[in-house]
Motif scaffolding. Structure first.
Motif, PDB file in Angstrom:
ATOM      1  N   ALA A   5      -0.976  -0.143   9.117  1.00  0.00           N
ATOM      2  CA  ALA A   5      -1.822   1.018   9.394  1.00  0.00           C
ATOM      3  C   ALA A   5      -1.588   2.115   8.360  1.00  0.00           C
ATOM      4  N   PHE A   6      -0.328   2.356   8.033  1.00  0.00           N
ATOM      5  CA  PHE A   6       0.007   3.361   7.024  1.00  0.00           C
ATOM      6  C   PHE A   6      -0.658   3.028   5.694  1.00  0.00           C
ATOM      7  N   LEU A   7      -0.547   1.767   5.262  1.00  0.00           N
ATOM      8  CA  LEU A   7      -1.129   1.357   3.989  1.00  0.00           C
ATOM      9  C   LEU A   7      -2.655   1.449   4.004  1.00  0.00           C
ATOM     10  N   LEU A   8      -3.253   1.079   5.127  1.00  0.00           N
ATOM     11  CA  LEU A   8      -4.714   1.192   5.235  1.00  0.00           C
ATOM     12  C   LEU A   8      -5.152   2.653   5.139  1.00  0.00           C
ATOM     13  N   ILE A   9      -4.461   3.530   5.836  1.00  0.00           N
ATOM     14  CA  ILE A   9      -4.801   4.953   5.791  1.00  0.00           C
ATOM     15  C   ILE A   9      -4.565   5.515   4.393  1.00  0.00           C
ATOM     16  N   LYS A  10      -3.444   5.158   3.807  1.00  0.00           N
ATOM     17  CA  LYS A  10      -3.104   5.643   2.462  1.00  0.00           C
ATOM     18  C   LYS A  10      -4.152   5.218   1.441  1.00  0.00           C
ATOM     19  N   ASN A  11      -4.696   4.019   1.613  1.00  0.00           N
ATOM     20  CA  ASN A  11      -5.699   3.494   0.689  1.00  0.00           C
ATOM     21  C   ASN A  11      -7.129   3.788   1.141  1.00  0.00           C
ATOM     22  N   LYS A  12      -7.266   4.786   2.026  1.00  0.00           N
ATOM     23  CA  LYS A  12      -8.577   5.256   2.492  1.00  0.00           C
ATOM     24  C   LYS A  12      -9.417   4.138   3.128  1.00  0.00           C
ATOM     25  N   ARG A  13      -8.741   3.318   3.927  1.00  0.00           N
ATOM     26  CA  ARG A  13      -9.398   2.229   4.668  1.00  0.00           C
ATOM     27  C   ARG A  13      -9.088   2.356   6.159  1.00  0.00           C
ATOM     28  N   LYS A  14      -9.035   3.598   6.647  1.00  0.00           N
ATOM     29  CA  LYS A  14      -8.605   3.833   8.032  1.00  0.00           C
ATOM     30  C   LYS A  14      -9.497   3.151   9.064  1.00  0.00           C
ATOM     31  N   ASP A  15     -10.738   2.840   8.696  1.00  0.00           N
ATOM     32  CA  ASP A  15     -11.626   2.170   9.646  1.00  0.00           C
ATOM     33  C   ASP A  15     -11.134   0.761   9.988  1.00  0.00           C
ATOM     34  N   TYR A  16     -10.192   0.246   9.215  1.00  0.00           N
ATOM     35  CA  TYR A  16      -9.670  -1.093   9.475  1.00  0.00           C
ATOM     36  C   TYR A  16      -8.364  -1.083  10.267  1.00  0.00           C
ATOM     37  N   VAL A  17      -7.908   0.096  10.668  1.00  0.00           N
ATOM     38  CA  VAL A  17      -6.641   0.181  11.407  1.00  0.00           C
ATOM     39  C   VAL A  17      -6.755  -0.512  12.768  1.00  0.00           C
ATOM     40  N   ALA A  18      -7.808  -0.235  13.521  1.00  0.00           N
ATOM     41  CA  ALA A  18      -7.948  -0.859  14.849  1.00  0.00           C
ATOM     42  C   ALA A  18      -8.010  -2.385  14.763  1.00  0.00           C
ATOM     43  N   PRO A  19      -8.840  -2.964  13.888  1.00  0.00           N
ATOM     44  CA  PRO A  19      -8.810  -4.434  13.786  1.00  0.00           C
ATOM     45  C   PRO A  19      -7.447  -4.967  13.346  1.00  0.00           C
ATOM     46  N   TRP A  20      -6.774  -4.249  12.456  1.00  0.00           N
ATOM     47  CA  TRP A  20      -5.446  -4.667  12.006  1.00  0.00           C
ATOM     48  C   TRP A  20      -4.469  -4.691  13.176  1.00  0.00           C
ATOM     49  N   VAL A  21      -4.450  -3.625  13.948  1.00  0.00           N
ATOM     50  CA  VAL A  21      -3.526  -3.548  15.085  1.00  0.00           C
ATOM     51  C   VAL A  21      -3.852  -4.640  16.100  1.00  0.00           C
ATOM     52  N   ALA A  22      -5.134  -4.851  16.382  1.00  0.00           N
ATOM     53  CA  ALA A  22      -5.525  -5.908  17.326  1.00  0.00           C
ATOM     54  C   ALA A  22      -5.091  -7.281  16.807  1.00  0.00           C
ATOM     55  N   PHE A  23      -5.211  -7.486  15.501  1.00  0.00           N
ATOM     56  CA  PHE A  23      -4.789  -8.754  14.898  1.00  0.00           C
ATOM     57  C   PHE A  23      -3.290  -8.965  15.100  1.00  0.00           C
ATOM     58  N   ILE A  24      -2.493  -7.950  14.803  1.00  0.00           N
ATOM     59  CA  ILE A  24      -1.032  -8.062  14.946  1.00  0.00           C
ATOM     60  C   ILE A  24      -0.649  -8.236  16.419  1.00  0.00           C
ATOM     61  N   VAL A  25      -1.297  -7.501  17.310  1.00  0.00           N
ATOM     62  CA  VAL A  25      -1.022  -7.665  18.745  1.00  0.00           C
ATOM     63  C   VAL A  25      -1.349  -9.094  19.166  1.00  0.00           C
ATOM     64  N   GLY A  26      -2.470  -9.609  18.688  1.00  0.00           N
ATOM     65  CA  GLY A  26      -2.825 -10.990  19.012  1.00  0.00           C
ATOM     66  C   GLY A  26      -1.778 -11.979  18.535  1.00  0.00           C
ATOM     67  N   ILE A  27      -1.356 -11.837  17.290  1.00  0.00           N
ATOM     68  CA  ILE A  27      -0.348 -12.733  16.726  1.00  0.00           C
ATOM     69  C   ILE A  27       0.956 -12.663  17.517  1.00  0.00           C
ATOM     70  N   HIS A  28       1.323 -11.468  17.967  1.00  0.00           N
ATOM     71  CA  HIS A  28       2.616 -11.350  18.664  1.00  0.00           C
ATOM     72  C   HIS A  28       2.618 -12.090  19.992  1.00  0.00           C
ATOM     73  N   PHE A  29       1.440 -12.330  20.582  1.00  0.00           N
ATOM     74  CA  PHE A  29       1.409 -13.097  21.827  1.00  0.00           C
ATOM     75  C   PHE A  29       1.718 -14.574  21.589  1.00  0.00           C
ATOM     76  N   ILE A  30       1.496 -15.053  20.378  1.00  0.00           N
ATOM     77  CA  ILE A  30       1.898 -16.432  20.063  1.00  0.00           C
ATOM     78  C   ILE A  30       3.419 -16.539  20.203  1.00  0.00           C
ATOM     79  N   TRP A  31       4.141 -15.570  19.672  1.00  0.00           N
ATOM     80  CA  TRP A  31       5.602 -15.569  19.754  1.00  0.00           C
ATOM     81  C   TRP A  31       6.074 -15.363  21.188  1.00  0.00           C
ATOM     82  N   LEU A  32       5.348 -14.531  21.934  1.00  0.00           N
ATOM     83  CA  LEU A  32       5.794 -14.225  23.297  1.00  0.00           C
ATOM     84  C   LEU A  32       5.561 -15.374  24.273  1.00  0.00           C
TER      85      LEU A  32
END
Length: 168
Positions: A81-108
């Protein structure tokens, strides 16, 4: 606990969806957020009143592994999220977070011994990817579609948690 966690997080995602949705969606997003929060609060009540019952996190080693996965998830999501915001791509933060949350359920899945978490992971990853394309087509922020999709998926799993509680 599924009801508590997934209900509260569904409410959060419906809240995030209100960043820049279509104007006529706002009322429904507010209702979905409030209803999800009520389901989550009921889950919290049921969890507290059944605190004495064993859970998947009762063993110290399992709880430690759970915390490791959650810390990794927060770290990776935060850095991305920090890198997306820093690179002026903040509109991709929500999909990024959802992607990571999704991946973490594989581990859980291995922590909670629940194969349905694979389905949850797949649905959240799909929402994160599809939202980027549909949001452009609908001319809304990525967070609008990501929030709606993630909110619906998590709300359904909150209800699944309630059904499992009743049937247990």
């Amino acid at each position: 606990m599924y009801m508590a966690i997934f209900g509260v997080f569904a409410s959060s995602w419906f809240g995030w969806a209100q960043e820049k949705p279509k104007e006529n969606w706002r009322k429904y997003l507010g209702i979905a957020s409030a209803f999800s929060l009520l389901v989550g609060l009921l889950g919290i009540y049921l969890s507290v009143t059944n605190w004495h019952r064993p859970s998947a996190l009762s063993e110290a080693a399992t709880f430690k592994n759970y915390l490791i996965f959650v810390y990794i998830e927060f770290f990776v999501a935060g850095i991305g999220a920090f890198l997306l915001i820093k690179n002026k791509r903040k509109d991709y933060v929500a999909p990024w977070v959802a992607f990571i949350v999704g991946i973490h359920f594989i581990w859980l899945k291995s922590i909670f011994q629940d194969s349905s978490l694979y389905l949850l992971a797949a649905l959240l990853v799909a929402v994160s990817i599809i939202s980027v394309f549909l949001s452009k087509k609908l001319n809304v922020a990525n967070s609008a579609f990501t929030g709606i999709g993630a909110g619906i998926v998590l709300f359904c799993f909150a209800i699944l948690g309630f059904i499992r509680f009743i049937l247990a």
